[in-house]
Scaffold this motif. Structure first.
Motif, PDB file in Angstrom:
ATOM      1  N   PHE A 109      -4.941  69.286  77.003  1.00 24.38           N
ATOM      2  CA  PHE A 109      -4.061  70.412  77.307  1.00 24.38           C
ATOM      3  C   PHE A 109      -4.203  71.506  76.265  1.00 24.38           C
ATOM      4  O   PHE A 109      -4.286  72.703  76.594  1.00 24.38           O
ATOM      5  CB  PHE A 109      -2.611  69.942  77.386  1.00 24.38           C
ATOM      6  CG  PHE A 109      -1.627  71.033  77.691  1.00 24.38           C
ATOM      7  CD1 PHE A 109      -1.307  71.352  79.003  1.00 24.38           C
ATOM      8  CD2 PHE A 109      -1.010  71.745  76.666  1.00 24.38           C
ATOM      9  CE1 PHE A 109      -0.392  72.362  79.293  1.00 24.38           C
ATOM     10  CE2 PHE A 109      -0.109  72.754  76.945  1.00 24.38           C
ATOM     11  CZ  PHE A 109       0.205  73.060  78.257  1.00 24.38           C
ATOM     12  N   GLU A 110      -4.256  71.132  74.996  1.00 23.92           N
ATOM     13  CA  GLU A 110      -4.327  72.136  73.926  1.00 23.92           C
ATOM     14  C   GLU A 110      -5.660  72.876  73.953  1.00 23.92           C
ATOM     15  O   GLU A 110      -5.706  74.089  73.701  1.00 23.92           O
ATOM     16  CB  GLU A 110      -4.095  71.478  72.573  1.00 23.92           C
ATOM     17  CG  GLU A 110      -3.810  72.455  71.448  1.00 23.92           C
ATOM     18  CD  GLU A 110      -2.549  73.277  71.673  1.00 23.92           C
ATOM     19  OE1 GLU A 110      -2.451  74.362  71.064  1.00 23.92           O
ATOM     20  OE2 GLU A 110      -1.678  72.864  72.469  1.00 23.92           O
ATOM     21  N   HIS A 114       5.429  81.590  74.395  1.00 25.66           N
ATOM     22  CA  HIS A 114       4.599  82.346  75.336  1.00 25.66           C
ATOM     23  C   HIS A 114       4.682  83.816  74.960  1.00 25.66           C
ATOM     24  O   HIS A 114       5.766  84.407  74.957  1.00 25.66           O
ATOM     25  CB  HIS A 114       5.078  82.128  76.769  1.00 25.66           C
ATOM     26  CG  HIS A 114       4.265  82.866  77.782  1.00 25.66           C
ATOM     27  ND1 HIS A 114       2.963  82.523  78.080  1.00 25.66           N
ATOM     28  CD2 HIS A 114       4.559  83.942  78.558  1.00 25.66           C
ATOM     29  CE1 HIS A 114       2.497  83.342  79.007  1.00 25.66           C
ATOM     30  NE2 HIS A 114       3.444  84.217  79.300  1.00 25.66           N
ATOM     31  N   LEU A 160      -7.064  79.567  77.468  1.00 27.30           N
ATOM     32  CA  LEU A 160      -6.266  80.510  78.259  1.00 27.30           C
ATOM     33  C   LEU A 160      -5.805  81.680  77.400  1.00 27.30           C
ATOM     34  O   LEU A 160      -5.868  82.842  77.816  1.00 27.30           O
ATOM     35  CB  LEU A 160      -5.062  79.778  78.858  1.00 27.30           C
ATOM     36  CG  LEU A 160      -4.061  80.632  79.640  1.00 27.30           C
ATOM     37  CD1 LEU A 160      -4.692  81.178  80.911  1.00 27.30           C
ATOM     38  CD2 LEU A 160      -2.810  79.813  79.981  1.00 27.30           C
ATOM     39  N   ILE A 161      -5.366  81.390  76.181  1.00 25.78           N
ATOM     40  CA  ILE A 161      -4.887  82.441  75.281  1.00 25.78           C
ATOM     41  C   ILE A 161      -6.029  83.351  74.841  1.00 25.78           C
ATOM     42  O   ILE A 161      -5.892  84.580  74.804  1.00 25.78           O
ATOM     43  CB  ILE A 161      -4.192  81.813  74.061  1.00 25.78           C
ATOM     44  CG1 ILE A 161      -2.911  81.085  74.487  1.00 25.78           C
ATOM     45  CG2 ILE A 161      -3.869  82.868  73.003  1.00 25.78           C
ATOM     46  CD1 ILE A 161      -2.288  80.240  73.403  1.00 25.78           C
ATOM     47  N   PHE A 187       6.441  75.246  74.433  1.00 24.48           N
ATOM     48  CA  PHE A 187       5.474  76.179  73.855  1.00 24.48           C
ATOM     49  C   PHE A 187       6.013  77.599  73.871  1.00 24.48           C
ATOM     50  O   PHE A 187       6.760  77.992  74.772  1.00 24.48           O
ATOM     51  CB  PHE A 187       4.154  76.138  74.639  1.00 24.48           C
ATOM     52  CG  PHE A 187       3.554  74.764  74.710  1.00 24.48           C
ATOM     53  CD1 PHE A 187       2.756  74.288  73.683  1.00 24.48           C
ATOM     54  CD2 PHE A 187       3.815  73.933  75.785  1.00 24.48           C
ATOM     55  CE1 PHE A 187       2.218  73.009  73.730  1.00 24.48           C
ATOM     56  CE2 PHE A 187       3.289  72.649  75.849  1.00 24.48           C
ATOM     57  CZ  PHE A 187       2.490  72.192  74.815  1.00 24.48           C
ATOM     58  N   THR A 243      -9.670  79.147  83.413  1.00 27.99           N
ATOM     59  CA  THR A 243      -8.737  78.199  84.014  1.00 27.99           C
ATOM     60  C   THR A 243      -8.847  78.245  85.524  1.00 27.99           C
ATOM     61  O   THR A 243      -8.874  77.199  86.194  1.00 27.99           O
ATOM     62  CB  THR A 243      -7.296  78.523  83.582  1.00 27.99           C
ATOM     63  OG1 THR A 243      -7.202  78.471  82.167  1.00 27.99           O
ATOM     64  CG2 THR A 243      -6.304  77.549  84.199  1.00 27.99           C
ATOM     65  N   ASN A 282       6.059  74.182  70.194  1.00 24.61           N
ATOM     66  CA  ASN A 282       4.779  73.470  70.179  1.00 24.61           C
ATOM     67  C   ASN A 282       4.947  72.005  69.780  1.00 24.61           C
ATOM     68  O   ASN A 282       4.438  71.548  68.757  1.00 24.61           O
ATOM     69  CB  ASN A 282       3.765  74.167  69.259  1.00 24.61           C
ATOM     70  CG  ASN A 282       3.338  75.518  69.810  1.00 24.61           C
ATOM     71  OD1 ASN A 282       3.962  76.048  70.729  1.00 24.61           O
ATOM     72  ND2 ASN A 282       2.279  76.064  69.274  1.00 24.61           N
ATOM     73  N   LEU A 291       0.343  78.150  82.914  1.00 25.05           N
ATOM     74  CA  LEU A 291       0.274  76.885  82.191  1.00 25.05           C
ATOM     75  C   LEU A 291       0.361  75.691  83.144  1.00 25.05           C
ATOM     76  O   LEU A 291      -0.067  74.594  82.807  1.00 25.05           O
ATOM     77  CB  LEU A 291       1.387  76.799  81.151  1.00 25.05           C
ATOM     78  CG  LEU A 291       1.159  77.553  79.838  1.00 25.05           C
ATOM     79  CD1 LEU A 291       2.369  77.401  78.930  1.00 25.05           C
ATOM     80  CD2 LEU A 291      -0.095  77.055  79.126  1.00 25.05           C
ATOM     81  N   ARG A 316      -5.248  75.263  76.848  1.00 24.20           N
ATOM     82  CA  ARG A 316      -4.259  76.304  76.540  1.00 24.20           C
ATOM     83  C   ARG A 316      -4.839  77.319  75.561  1.00 24.20           C
ATOM     84  O   ARG A 316      -4.615  78.534  75.693  1.00 24.20           O
ATOM     85  CB  ARG A 316      -2.991  75.672  75.954  1.00 24.20           C
ATOM     86  CG  ARG A 316      -1.836  76.648  75.784  1.00 24.20           C
ATOM     87  CD  ARG A 316      -0.595  75.938  75.280  1.00 24.20           C
ATOM     88  NE  ARG A 316      -0.663  75.682  73.856  1.00 24.20           N
ATOM     89  CZ  ARG A 316      -0.141  76.494  72.902  1.00 24.20           C
ATOM     90  NH1 ARG A 316       0.460  77.628  73.256  1.00 24.20           N
ATOM     91  NH2 ARG A 316      -0.234  76.176  71.637  1.00 24.20           N
ATOM     92  N   THR A 317      -5.604  76.837  74.586  1.00 22.14           N
ATOM     93  CA  THR A 317      -6.242  77.739  73.637  1.00 22.14           C
ATOM     94  C   THR A 317      -7.230  78.662  74.342  1.00 22.14           C
ATOM     95  O   THR A 317      -7.307  79.867  74.048  1.00 22.14           O
ATOM     96  CB  THR A 317      -6.959  76.936  72.536  1.00 22.14           C
ATOM     97  OG1 THR A 317      -5.992  76.135  71.836  1.00 22.14           O
ATOM     98  CG2 THR A 317      -7.653  77.854  71.547  1.00 22.14           C
ATOM     99  N   VAL A 321      -3.157  74.859  83.888  1.00 19.91           N
ATOM    100  CA  VAL A 321      -3.709  74.202  82.693  1.00 19.91           C
ATOM    101  C   VAL A 321      -3.286  72.739  82.655  1.00 19.91           C
ATOM    102  O   VAL A 321      -4.101  71.836  82.416  1.00 19.91           O
ATOM    103  CB  VAL A 321      -3.239  74.937  81.422  1.00 19.91           C
ATOM    104  CG1 VAL A 321      -3.512  74.106  80.171  1.00 19.91           C
ATOM    105  CG2 VAL A 321      -3.930  76.299  81.301  1.00 19.91           C
TER     106      VAL A 321
END
Length: 264
Positions: free
Chosen positions: A184-185, A65, A191-192, A63, A199, A31, A75, A188-189, A78
């Motif tokens: 991006f963060e 995964h 997406l998680i 990062f 997305t 990260n 990603l 990405r958050t 993203v």
């Protein structure tokens, strides 16, 4: 810039992607972003050269995964959305679009950039994903190059740069990365925590070529059909002449209109 993300800055590297791979294979640290002022061996997809002119942004994020390796490619979508949002942050009058899977393009009316006195879609960014495993844990690197102040010439596609679409000078690389990494963060958050569907919808809202004829080159095989959307895993949906859908998980896609010049 998110408080928990770090930037490792270098004046010159072979490439930020290569540096991140070296770091990923030698440590469990994750990260963070690596940025370089210049690269001697910048790479695009399929091993092609990425011209690295000073003043532009060259960075790669590393990062962890937690999902299967196959889902790591998400990603890339993203990253493309984050680049598009970053471009619009600095040039709010443009509409940044994405050609599958992650080529970010914007309209350019400047004849010097287009080679013609009309608007066409010009590439502003390239994204390269790589992944690996260390100690049973998967890592993903997200390499991003964005033309901020200049675009290379003599390419097989039309390129542009962000400052060409702004009233004043474009952002510095460190300023652009601060905005890009924040967006991006956030993505990405999501997406998680929410899965791929948000997305996917955000990508489709910017998609180039919906409903148009598309040619997909898959090694020695070529598929021609109509772009019909994106599958739940990120594959490109193409409707064939017989009315059946097929899914393209990897390959190069080209559209038949001049405004969608093939890119790499």
């Amino acid at each position: 810039m998110p408080d928990n993300l770090r930037i490792l800055h270098h004046e010159r590297l072979d490439s930020t992607s290569m540096e991140v791979r070296r770091l990923a294979e030698g440590s469990d640290d994750r990260n963070f972003w690596v940025r370089a002022d210049s690269q001697s061996a910048g790479r695009g997809r399929r091993g092609r050269e990425w011209v690295s002119q000073q003043g532009n942004l060259f960075c790669t994020g590393l990062f962890s995964h937690d999902g299967p390796m196959a889902s790591a490619a998400q990603l890339g979508f993203v990253a493309a959305i984050a680049v598009a949002q970053m471009c619009e942050h600095y040039a709010p009058d443009i509409k940044a679009q994405i050609k599958w899977p992650n080529d970010v393009k914007i309209a350019s009316g400047e004849s010097a950039l287009c080679g013609a006195g009309k608007d066409i879609s010009a590439k502003i960014s390239g994204i390269l994903l790589e992944s690996g495993e260390r100690g049973g844990k998967i890592w993903v690197s997200v390499g991003i190059g964005v033309n901020l102040t200049n675009a290379p010439d003599n390419l097989p596609y039309v390129a542009t740069h962000l400052s060409a679409h702004m009233d004043g000078a474009g952002p510095s690389a460190i300023e652009a990365l601060a905005v890009l990494s924040e967006k991006f963060e956030i993505l990405r958050t999501a997406l998680i925590s929410e899965g791929f569907d948000p997305t996917r919808k955000a990508w489709l809202a910017r998609a180039i070529g919906m409903g148009q004829t598309v040619t997909a080159r898959l090694g020695t095989r070529t598929i021609i059909g109509t772009m019909a959307g994106m599958a739940d895993d990120g594959a490109l949906r193409v409707m064939l002449p017989d009315g059946n859908d097929t899914l393209i998980a990897s390959g190069e896609v080209f559209f038949n209109e001049a405004s969608h010049v093939a890119s790499d």
